[in-house]
Write a protein that holds these residues in place. Structure first.
Motif, mmCIF file in Angstrom:
data_model
loop_
_atom_site.group_PDB
_atom_site.id
_atom_site.type_symbol
_atom_site.label_atom_id
_atom_site.label_comp_id
_atom_site.label_asym_id
_atom_site.label_seq_id
_atom_site.Cartn_x
_atom_site.Cartn_y
_atom_site.Cartn_z
ATOM 1 N N UNK A 108 -28.161 -1.964 -7.387
ATOM 2 C CA UNK A 108 -29.097 -2.675 -6.597
ATOM 3 C C UNK A 108 -30.555 -2.489 -7.253
ATOM 4 N N UNK A 109 -31.419 -3.430 -7.391
ATOM 5 C CA UNK A 109 -32.905 -3.217 -7.686
ATOM 6 C C UNK A 109 -33.725 -3.268 -6.549
ATOM 7 N N UNK A 110 -34.531 -2.300 -6.250
ATOM 8 C CA UNK A 110 -35.373 -2.551 -5.243
ATOM 9 C C UNK A 110 -36.867 -2.229 -5.570
ATOM 10 N N UNK A 111 -37.788 -3.051 -4.926
ATOM 11 C CA UNK A 111 -39.076 -2.953 -5.517
ATOM 12 C C UNK A 111 -39.864 -3.668 -4.390
ATOM 13 N N UNK A 112 -41.361 -3.741 -4.764
ATOM 14 C CA UNK A 112 -42.181 -4.599 -4.028
ATOM 15 C C UNK A 112 -43.174 -5.254 -4.737
ATOM 16 N N UNK A 157 -39.493 -5.387 -0.748
ATOM 17 C CA UNK A 157 -40.155 -4.833 0.337
ATOM 18 C C UNK A 157 -40.906 -6.416 1.196
ATOM 19 N N UNK A 158 -40.464 -6.469 2.375
ATOM 20 C CA UNK A 158 -41.133 -7.558 3.303
ATOM 21 C C UNK A 158 -39.754 -8.589 3.515
ATOM 22 N N UNK A 159 -38.612 -8.589 2.676
ATOM 23 C CA UNK A 159 -37.574 -9.317 2.866
ATOM 24 C C UNK A 159 -37.932 -10.643 1.905
ATOM 25 N N UNK A 160 -37.007 -11.553 2.001
ATOM 26 C CA UNK A 160 -37.120 -12.675 1.072
ATOM 27 C C UNK A 160 -38.513 -13.688 1.217
ATOM 28 N N UNK A 161 -38.967 -13.705 2.446
ATOM 29 C CA UNK A 161 -40.258 -14.309 2.588
ATOM 30 C C UNK A 161 -41.322 -13.840 1.485
ATOM 31 N N UNK A 162 -41.157 -12.504 1.236
ATOM 32 C CA UNK A 162 -42.203 -11.794 0.163
ATOM 33 C C UNK A 162 -42.009 -12.293 -1.218
ATOM 34 N N UNK A 163 -40.790 -12.939 -1.355
ATOM 35 C CA UNK A 163 -40.523 -13.407 -2.903
ATOM 36 C C UNK A 163 -41.775 -14.650 -3.173
ATOM 37 N N UNK A 164 -42.194 -15.310 -2.167
ATOM 38 C CA UNK A 164 -43.280 -16.201 -2.462
ATOM 39 C C UNK A 164 -44.715 -15.981 -2.058
ATOM 40 N N UNK A 165 -44.579 -14.841 -1.000
ATOM 41 C CA UNK A 165 -45.811 -14.845 -0.141
ATOM 42 C C UNK A 165 -45.920 -13.378 0.190
ATOM 43 N N UNK A 166 -47.114 -12.783 -0.308
ATOM 44 C CA UNK A 166 -47.072 -11.205 -0.135
ATOM 45 C C UNK A 166 -47.048 -10.888 1.258
ATOM 46 N N UNK A 167 -46.342 -9.871 1.625
ATOM 47 C CA UNK A 167 -46.247 -9.329 3.086
ATOM 48 C C UNK A 167 -47.099 -8.200 3.216
ATOM 49 N N UNK A 168 -47.976 -8.300 4.073
ATOM 50 C CA UNK A 168 -48.925 -7.123 3.956
ATOM 51 C C UNK A 168 -48.688 -5.706 4.387
ATOM 52 N N UNK A 169 -48.595 -4.874 3.822
ATOM 53 C CA UNK A 169 -48.384 -3.292 3.881
ATOM 54 C C UNK A 169 -46.755 -3.153 3.920
ATOM 55 N N UNK A 170 -45.961 -3.983 3.243
ATOM 56 C CA UNK A 170 -44.578 -3.967 3.546
ATOM 57 C C UNK A 170 -44.145 -2.866 2.541
ATOM 58 N N UNK A 171 -45.009 -2.735 1.481
ATOM 59 C CA UNK A 171 -44.582 -1.608 0.453
ATOM 60 C C UNK A 171 -44.867 -0.220 0.792
ATOM 61 N N UNK A 172 -45.651 -0.233 1.996
ATOM 62 C CA UNK A 172 -46.078 1.354 2.227
ATOM 63 C C UNK A 172 -45.111 1.828 3.359
#
Length: 272
Positions: free
Chosen positions: A64-68, A98-113
């Motif tokens: 597994x790779x996991x990142x933000x 972080x933030x799920x698949x939608x975060x691949x294209x658009x940043x999801x605020x504070x997901x990485x926190x």
């Protein structure tokens, strides 16, 4: 000693807006030239982690790779290229962001926190000690990643990481850390640049070496690649033609029959 993020330190350049296009390009290129040398210094660290990945995958586990943000996207990119390149299951190398698949294209605020979502995301795949998890974070401080690796450690799941700061919380958490110190970015703090390039280089090395060790390359050819477009069908056909020393038409016939380069070049096929 206090932890210092070199990825956040001021650029070696100033007044970027006053530079000509040529000066900007030249200076970015000059910085990029240093990245491969920074990666070279970490080869012993990469070697240790790759050995662990190979062992786990040979035993039936997954990586597994996991990142933000950029780091998460790079992990997903590398994971998504393994099935078409090496013919492995989509469940063998898995990228999480972080933030799920939608975060691949658009940043999801504070997901990485988040300090618990990373582990939740891993648990949704029924993660176990058969698997191995590699955290990716240029800063080495991303809570989503660091906390996920801590939970992995608690559950006896082997952990590695790719970061661009020395002595970071992520490096101290991962059992097999890779620290590629690339220094300040051309645009201060823009770790999608040198840090992102370094992470991409390391990911290329990890997945390619692992797949070769798993027998997914013959000679220097991707004999298990998915023949999913005309370019790849043509490449596969020429592989078969050269390997078996047969005509192009004969190679095409074998590819059409077997739909796979490895199967087409088996010795049995020479007489078919």
């Amino acid at each position: 000693m206090a932890f210092i993020k070199t990825t956040e330190q001021d650029s070696n350049y100033d007044h970027l807006e006053k530079m000509s296009i040529n000066e900007i390009l030249q200076n970015i290129n000059n910085e990029d030239k240093t990245v491969a040398f920074a990666v070279e210094k970490t080869l012993p660290q990469i070697n240790l982690l790759v050995e662990q990945v190979v062992n786990k995958l040979k035993a039936g586990g997954r990586v597994f790779y996991i990142g933000a943000g950029t780091s998460g996207r790079l992990g997903i990119l590398d994971a998504s290229e393994c099935p078409p390149t090496f013919g492995v299951s989509h469940d063998l190398v898995i990228g999480l962001i972080a933030g799920g698949d939608s975060a691949i294209r658009k940043a999801v605020e504070f997901a990485e926190d988040s300090t618990d979502q990373g582990w939740k995301d891993l648990k949704s795949y029924n993660i176990s000690d058969k698997d191995i998890v590699i955290g990716i974070a240029a800063s080495g401080t991303t809570p989503y990643v660091v906390s996920a690796l801590k939970k992995c450690n608690d559950n006896k799941i082997i952990t590695g990481c790719i970061t661009c700061n020395q002595g970071s919380p992520l490096s101290k958490t991962a059992k097999y850390p890779i620290e590629v110190v690339v220094g300040p970015e051309f645009v201060t703090g823009s770790s999608r640049m040198k840090a992102g390039t370094a992470q991409k280089l390391v990911l290329n090395m990890i997945s390619t070496t692992v797949m070769i060790q798993l027998g997914r390359v013959k000679g220097n050819k991707m004999v298990d690649m998915q023949l999913s477009n005309n370019k790849l069908v043509d490449r596969g056909t020429r592989m078969v033609m050269n390997e078996l020393n047969i005509s192009l038409d004969e190679a095409k016939e074998l590819i059409q029959k077997h739909k796979n380069v490895r199967d087409a070049i088996k010795k049995d096929n020479k007489n078919e």
